[in-house]
Design a protein around this motif. Structure first.
Motif, PDB file in Angstrom:
ATOM      1  N   VAL A  89      -7.748  -4.102   6.545  1.00  0.00           N
ATOM      2  CA  VAL A  89      -6.255  -3.836   6.416  1.00  0.00           C
ATOM      3  C   VAL A  89      -5.781  -4.167   7.705  1.00  0.00           C
ATOM      4  O   VAL A  89      -6.256  -4.332   8.839  1.00  0.00           O
ATOM      5  CB  VAL A  89      -6.113  -1.948   6.189  1.00  0.00           C
ATOM      6  CG1 VAL A  89      -4.909  -1.741   6.940  1.00  0.00           C
ATOM      7  CG2 VAL A  89      -6.635  -1.704   4.973  1.00  0.00           C
ATOM      8  N   SER A 125      -8.347   4.253   8.674  1.00  0.00           N
ATOM      9  CA  SER A 125      -7.030   4.498   8.366  1.00  0.00           C
ATOM     10  C   SER A 125      -6.509   5.995   8.405  1.00  0.00           C
ATOM     11  O   SER A 125      -5.534   6.223   8.875  1.00  0.00           O
ATOM     12  CB  SER A 125      -7.015   4.043   6.617  1.00  0.00           C
ATOM     13  OG  SER A 125      -7.689   4.961   5.915  1.00  0.00           O
ATOM     14  N   GLY A 127      -3.894   0.959  -3.151  1.00  0.00           N
ATOM     15  CA  GLY A 127      -4.711   0.013  -1.989  1.00  0.00           C
ATOM     16  C   GLY A 127      -6.322   0.512  -2.174  1.00  0.00           C
ATOM     17  O   GLY A 127      -6.543   1.256  -3.191  1.00  0.00           O
ATOM     18  N   GLN A 182      -2.690  -3.514   2.538  1.00  0.00           N
ATOM     19  CA  GLN A 182      -4.244  -3.533   2.106  1.00  0.00           C
ATOM     20  C   GLN A 182      -4.425  -4.722   1.468  1.00  0.00           C
ATOM     21  O   GLN A 182      -3.760  -5.543   0.872  1.00  0.00           O
ATOM     22  CB  GLN A 182      -4.089  -2.308   0.953  1.00  0.00           C
ATOM     23  CG  GLN A 182      -3.470  -1.176   1.343  1.00  0.00           C
ATOM     24  CD  GLN A 182      -4.235  -0.020   2.048  1.00  0.00           C
ATOM     25  OE1 GLN A 182      -5.404  -0.089   1.621  1.00  0.00           O
ATOM     26  NE2 GLN A 182      -3.693   0.428   3.174  1.00  0.00           N
ATOM     27  N   THR A 202       0.238  -3.096  -0.901  1.00  0.00           N
ATOM     28  CA  THR A 202      -0.731  -4.144  -1.218  1.00  0.00           C
ATOM     29  C   THR A 202      -0.180  -5.409  -0.832  1.00  0.00           C
ATOM     30  O   THR A 202       1.116  -5.746  -0.520  1.00  0.00           O
ATOM     31  CB  THR A 202      -1.029  -4.126  -2.585  1.00  0.00           C
ATOM     32  OG1 THR A 202       0.172  -4.411  -3.319  1.00  0.00           O
ATOM     33  CG2 THR A 202      -1.734  -2.703  -3.134  1.00  0.00           C
ATOM     34  N   ASN A 234       1.596   2.539   3.242  1.00  0.00           N
ATOM     35  CA  ASN A 234       0.429   1.472   2.741  1.00  0.00           C
ATOM     36  C   ASN A 234       1.453   0.455   1.632  1.00  0.00           C
ATOM     37  O   ASN A 234       1.993   0.925   0.887  1.00  0.00           O
ATOM     38  CB  ASN A 234      -0.456   2.276   2.000  1.00  0.00           C
ATOM     39  CG  ASN A 234      -1.392   3.080   3.053  1.00  0.00           C
ATOM     40  OD1 ASN A 234      -1.928   2.314   4.061  1.00  0.00           O
ATOM     41  ND2 ASN A 234      -1.715   4.339   2.915  1.00  0.00           N
TER      42      ASN A 234
END
Length: 186
Positions: A177, A28, A21, A145, A11, A9
């Motif tokens: 996302v 997810s 995030g 994210q 940003t 993950n």
């Protein structure tokens, strides 16, 4: 040779701290459960291993904790069941279906990739940087994210040389996302 896949993950500004995030949701967690199930084994550095073990190891009584929601259980079960390898020079012993990898990183990971199976998965920040520098990562999956963190560790910060990637697939969740799956150009 089985592929080594790195998924993380991050940003929009590249921060890859696990709390930077948006909060996990059903989409997810389904994605991450599938990531875990797609690998024969998981590869962690010490920090990520200890963090994952503290959150996702099934308790000795076999009952998941009360805080865990039903939509989180497929991920928890998938990560708990998988074979794991930990790269660490400070841990003396491991458990949780785990083997300690010591010695030459490149040699150890190449040996794992030579074993039969569908693939290996690596997570975290520091270990994937070392593996990317060695050219050992075959697939990159970035779960982007819709957040600008403005601080925190950055994705593959300190990489010694540029890695050109080609997009394999793209997926979008209702949360905004976007999952981007790449392979290095060879």
């Amino acid at each position: 040779m089985k592929p080594l896949r790195y998924s993380i993950n991050l940003t929009l500004d590249g921060c890859c701290h696990h709390e930077a995030g948006i909060a996990p949701d059903d989409d997810s967690m389904q994605f991450w459960a599938a990531e875990m199930r797609s690998a024969d084994a998981l590869l962690f550095g010490r920090v990520t291993y200890e963090m994952m073990q503290s959150a996702w190891r099934k308790p000795a009584d076999g009952v998941w904790p009360e805080w865990m929601e039903p939509w989180q259980m497929p991920f928890a079960e998938a990560i708990d069941e998988r074979r794991k390898y930990v790269v660490s020079s400070t841990l003396g012993a491991v458990d949780w279906n785990t083997e300690l990898l010591q010695g030459d990183l490149e040699e150890s990971v190449r040996a794992l990739k030579q074993q039969s199976g569908s693939g290996l998965w690596v997570g975290g920040v520091t270990l994937p940087l070392a593996l990317a520098d060695l050219g050992l990562i075959d697939e990159y999956v970035f779960v982007v994210q819709p957040v600008i963190a403005g601080h925190g560790p950055r994705l593959l910060d300190g990489l010694r040389q540029r890695i050109e990637l080609e997009l394999v697939t793209r997926e979008e969740f209702t949360s905004g996302v976007i999952v981007l799956h790449y392979r290095p150009k060879r």
